[in-house]
Design a protein around this motif. Structure first.
Motif, mmCIF file in Angstrom:
data_model
loop_
_atom_site.group_PDB
_atom_site.id
_atom_site.type_symbol
_atom_site.label_atom_id
_atom_site.label_comp_id
_atom_site.label_asym_id
_atom_site.label_seq_id
_atom_site.Cartn_x
_atom_site.Cartn_y
_atom_site.Cartn_z
ATOM 1 N N TYR A 134 -47.352 -15.762 -12.023
ATOM 2 C CA TYR A 134 -48.213 -15.008 -14.010
ATOM 3 C C TYR A 134 -48.546 -16.185 -14.038
ATOM 4 O O TYR A 134 -49.810 -15.994 -14.331
ATOM 5 N N PHE A 135 -48.189 -16.871 -13.968
ATOM 6 C CA PHE A 135 -49.046 -18.530 -15.049
ATOM 7 C C PHE A 135 -49.800 -18.548 -14.105
ATOM 8 O O PHE A 135 -51.326 -18.672 -14.282
ATOM 9 N N GLY A 136 -49.624 -18.628 -12.656
ATOM 10 C CA GLY A 136 -50.772 -18.889 -11.721
ATOM 11 C C GLY A 136 -52.373 -18.158 -11.994
ATOM 12 O O GLY A 136 -52.994 -18.820 -11.742
ATOM 13 N N CYS A 137 -52.551 -16.587 -11.691
ATOM 14 C CA CYS A 137 -52.585 -16.244 -12.192
ATOM 15 C C CYS A 137 -53.893 -15.842 -13.395
ATOM 16 O O CYS A 137 -54.688 -16.139 -13.365
ATOM 17 N N ALA A 138 -53.069 -16.046 -14.078
ATOM 18 C CA ALA A 138 -53.607 -16.144 -16.133
ATOM 19 C C ALA A 138 -54.311 -17.125 -16.119
ATOM 20 O O ALA A 138 -55.035 -16.974 -16.354
ATOM 21 N N LEU A 139 -53.821 -18.765 -15.966
ATOM 22 C CA LEU A 139 -54.350 -19.182 -16.296
ATOM 23 C C LEU A 139 -55.921 -19.691 -15.158
ATOM 24 O O LEU A 139 -56.815 -19.660 -15.559
ATOM 25 N N GLY A 140 -56.008 -18.888 -13.930
ATOM 26 C CA GLY A 140 -56.727 -19.224 -13.128
ATOM 27 C C GLY A 140 -57.284 -18.638 -13.668
ATOM 28 O O GLY A 140 -59.078 -18.822 -14.182
ATOM 29 N N GLY B 27 -59.201 -19.628 -17.429
ATOM 30 C CA GLY B 27 -59.781 -20.195 -17.277
ATOM 31 C C GLY B 27 -61.443 -20.011 -16.689
ATOM 32 O O GLY B 27 -62.222 -20.189 -17.492
ATOM 33 N N MET B 28 -61.768 -19.187 -16.106
ATOM 34 C CA MET B 28 -63.251 -19.038 -15.184
ATOM 35 C C MET B 28 -63.682 -18.003 -16.161
ATOM 36 O O MET B 28 -64.674 -18.053 -16.685
ATOM 37 N N MET B 29 -62.291 -16.852 -16.899
ATOM 38 C CA MET B 29 -63.580 -15.857 -17.628
ATOM 39 C C MET B 29 -64.213 -16.957 -18.946
ATOM 40 O O MET B 29 -65.332 -16.277 -18.930
ATOM 41 N N ALA B 30 -63.063 -17.974 -19.573
ATOM 42 C CA ALA B 30 -63.819 -18.147 -20.273
ATOM 43 C C ALA B 30 -64.218 -19.353 -20.524
ATOM 44 O O ALA B 30 -65.522 -19.146 -21.048
ATOM 45 N N GLY C 152 -60.243 -10.715 -26.295
ATOM 46 C CA GLY C 152 -60.523 -9.747 -25.847
ATOM 47 C C GLY C 152 -60.028 -10.435 -24.392
ATOM 48 O O GLY C 152 -58.698 -9.696 -23.005
ATOM 49 N N LEU C 153 -60.624 -11.597 -23.836
ATOM 50 C CA LEU C 153 -60.397 -11.756 -22.738
ATOM 51 C C LEU C 153 -58.183 -12.351 -22.500
ATOM 52 O O LEU C 153 -58.136 -11.727 -21.383
ATOM 53 N N VAL C 154 -57.858 -13.198 -23.017
ATOM 54 C CA VAL C 154 -56.837 -13.399 -23.391
ATOM 55 C C VAL C 154 -56.006 -12.365 -23.112
ATOM 56 O O VAL C 154 -55.379 -12.302 -22.631
ATOM 57 N N VAL C 155 -56.033 -11.310 -23.877
ATOM 58 C CA VAL C 155 -55.526 -9.888 -24.255
ATOM 59 C C VAL C 155 -55.249 -9.199 -22.828
ATOM 60 O O VAL C 155 -54.109 -9.047 -21.987
ATOM 61 N N GLY C 156 -56.284 -9.238 -22.248
ATOM 62 C CA GLY C 156 -56.398 -8.342 -20.980
ATOM 63 C C GLY C 156 -55.835 -9.375 -19.839
ATOM 64 O O GLY C 156 -55.437 -8.436 -18.993
ATOM 65 N N CYS C 157 -55.878 -10.659 -19.322
ATOM 66 C CA CYS C 157 -55.440 -11.201 -18.846
ATOM 67 C C CYS C 157 -53.617 -11.502 -19.220
ATOM 68 O O CYS C 157 -53.051 -11.023 -17.879
ATOM 69 N N GLN D 9 -61.531 -5.055 -18.473
ATOM 70 C CA GLN D 9 -62.570 -5.226 -17.522
ATOM 71 C C GLN D 9 -61.029 -6.913 -17.565
ATOM 72 O O GLN D 9 -60.594 -6.839 -15.748
ATOM 73 N N ALA D 10 -60.594 -7.669 -18.139
ATOM 74 C CA ALA D 10 -59.881 -8.692 -17.540
ATOM 75 C C ALA D 10 -58.475 -7.807 -17.490
ATOM 76 O O ALA D 10 -58.083 -8.900 -16.571
#
Length: 466
Positions: free
Chosen positions: A234-240, A243-246, A56-61, A201-202
């Motif tokens: 995109y990659f800066g925000c998505a990966l950051g 990563g923290m949510m995971a 779910g976090l992957v899809v949302g982010c 939420q993500a």
């Protein structure tokens, strides 16, 4: 590095510098902090398994960051703050309505950060609860006053430091959990309402950057490619954020007892004798996020007043005073509500997104489909210009879109009819779709023809997307 002198005005091409890659570090590091970590814990805490929470976090982010990065791509080509450009859709005076929402959200997030950092600072310094919150405010204000360049340089350093600390925390966490982690990871199950909630939420977390993301790309040269600005953001925000949510989800699944204490302290405790050093990096990460909130609150507040007062520049003294007032307000809210903060602000912070997401849809549709990046910069600062004082059509679309998403909303005290039937809050999808569609219908003639009369401008000129 000098104190930034520009604020809401157009950044001249002679002062543009930098490359899009610096956007990666500023958005990667601003998400690599414990506020985002807490978002990741919510799915596991609600009974969802770790694997489904991560999905779910992957899809949302990945979905939410698409819209945020699309806003960022506007910065280099327009050379003005994000919310100044909103005057083209709402009118020079009408833009004050979403701006007020933006200022409120930013100040509340600043207050939340102060409360979140209170205990970590007390572990580092012999200070009281109130003093810790004030220290956070002072550090935030100093960096905010220096401005754009320091924010970017801090982002570069924090990308490195935060990656080391939080990456090591994940390794230590998994090693300590050992064999017993397997059963805990498999704990929980699947629930469609909770899974949808995790996605919302993500997505909402990254969508929340939309109203000010272009503030940090507006100094880039106008000839940078749109796709470079988009993808580095995109990659800066998505990966950051992911990563923290995971990490938060893993922490909640493997060591649930760790979340009974402050999240920053929980992460730092994994480092044993190096806990204080780790805690310092954790604290700096939240301060950096806080700076983005203050800087954006200042830009939005200035944009409101400048529209009515016909100002195009702000003196350094006025900038410092306004940032000080915003900081004092955030600290006062944090101090006054710190022991029951969640009860007061959980719904308010979510509510800001309900009001900002329709703005995001209107702004993106206008930029990419209606105007195709062509704007008269001079008229953005002139209430008598082509964009006028109030754009009634846009304001009606904005209001109708908010009302139309009410059935999808979900607060602690209210749950819309459709939210009950679906079992999750998907108002962010409804808000984006409804506002974007209505605005496109309102301007369908321009969007279909792709032809507009030439823009007559003065010194600011016309900017167009590349």
């Amino acid at each position: 590095m000098r104190i930034e002198t520009r604020s809401i005005e157009f950044v001249p091409h002679s002062e543009r510098y930098g490359r899009p890659r610096r956007l990666f570090t500023v958005w990667f590091s601003s998400n690599l902090q414990v506020t985002a970590l807490m978002v990741g814990t919510l799915g596991v805490a609600s009974g969802l398994s770790l694997m489904w929470t991560l999905a779910g976090l992957v899809v949302g982010c990945l979905l939410g960051t698409l819209f945020m990065a699309a806003h960022s791509a506007q910065g280099p080509h327009l050379g003005v703050p994000q919310m100044i450009q909103s005057r083209a859709q709402f009118g020079v005076f009408g833009a004050a309505i979403p701006l007020l929402v933006m200022v409120t959200a930013a100040v509340l997030f600043m207050a939340a950060s102060g409360v979140l950092l209170r205990d970590p600072l007390k572990a580092l310094l012999p200070v009281s609860d109130d003093q810790a919150i004030v220290i956070v405010g002072v550090l935030t204000m100093i960096i905010g006053v220096v401005g754009y360049e320091l924010i970017h340089r801090l982002g570069a350093w924090m990308s490195l430091l935060s990656s080391v600390v939080f990456g090591s925390a994940l390794v230590v966490l998994l090693v300590r959990a050992g064999v017993s982690a397997t059963a805990q990871v498999d704990a929980g199950g699947f629930s469609m309402p909770v899974f949808n909630l995790v996605i919302a939420q993500a997505a909402s977390w990254t969508l929340g950057y939309g109203p000010y993301v272009a503030d940090y790309s507006r100094y880039l040269p106008a000839d940078v490619r749109t796709r470079d600005t988009f993808w580095t953001t995109y990659f800066g925000c998505a990966l950051g954020s992911l990563g923290m949510m995971a990490l938060g989800a893993t922490l909640a699944a493997v060591v649930p007892a760790a979340l009974q204490v402050d999240p920053g302290t929980a992460v730092a405790s994994l480092f044993g004798p190096w806990a204080r050093a780790a805690l310092l990096v954790v604290a700096l990460g939240v301060v950096q996020y806080n700076v983005l909130c203050l800087y954006s609150a200042y830009m939005s507040t200035t944009t409101i007043f400048s529209g009515f007062a016909r100002l195009q520049q702000v003196r350094q003294g006025s900038k410092t005073l306004l940032m000080a007032l915003l900081t004092v307000l955030a600290c006062a809210i944090a101090v006054h509500t710190q022991y029951h903060f969640d009860r007061f602000f959980a719904d308010i912070l979510v509510g800001q997104l309900y009001l900002l997401i329709p703005w995001s849809a209107i702004n993106l549709v206008d930029y990419y489909l209606v105007q195709r990046g062509r704007y008269s910069i001079d008229d953005l600062y002139d209430a008598q210009g082509r964009y006028g004082r109030w754009n009634r059509g846009t304001l009606i679309v904005y209001g109708v879109s908010i009302i139309g998403t009410v059935p999808f909303m979900k607060f602690s005290f209210f749950e819309g009819y459709l939210a009950q039937r679906i079992g999750a809050d998907i108002s962010w999808i409804a808000g984006l779709a409804l506002a974007g569609l209505l605005y496109l219908i309102l301007h369908r003639g321009q969007a279909l023809s792709g032809r507009r009369k030439p823009l007559e401008t003065g010194g600011g000129g016309v900017t167009s997307a590349r």
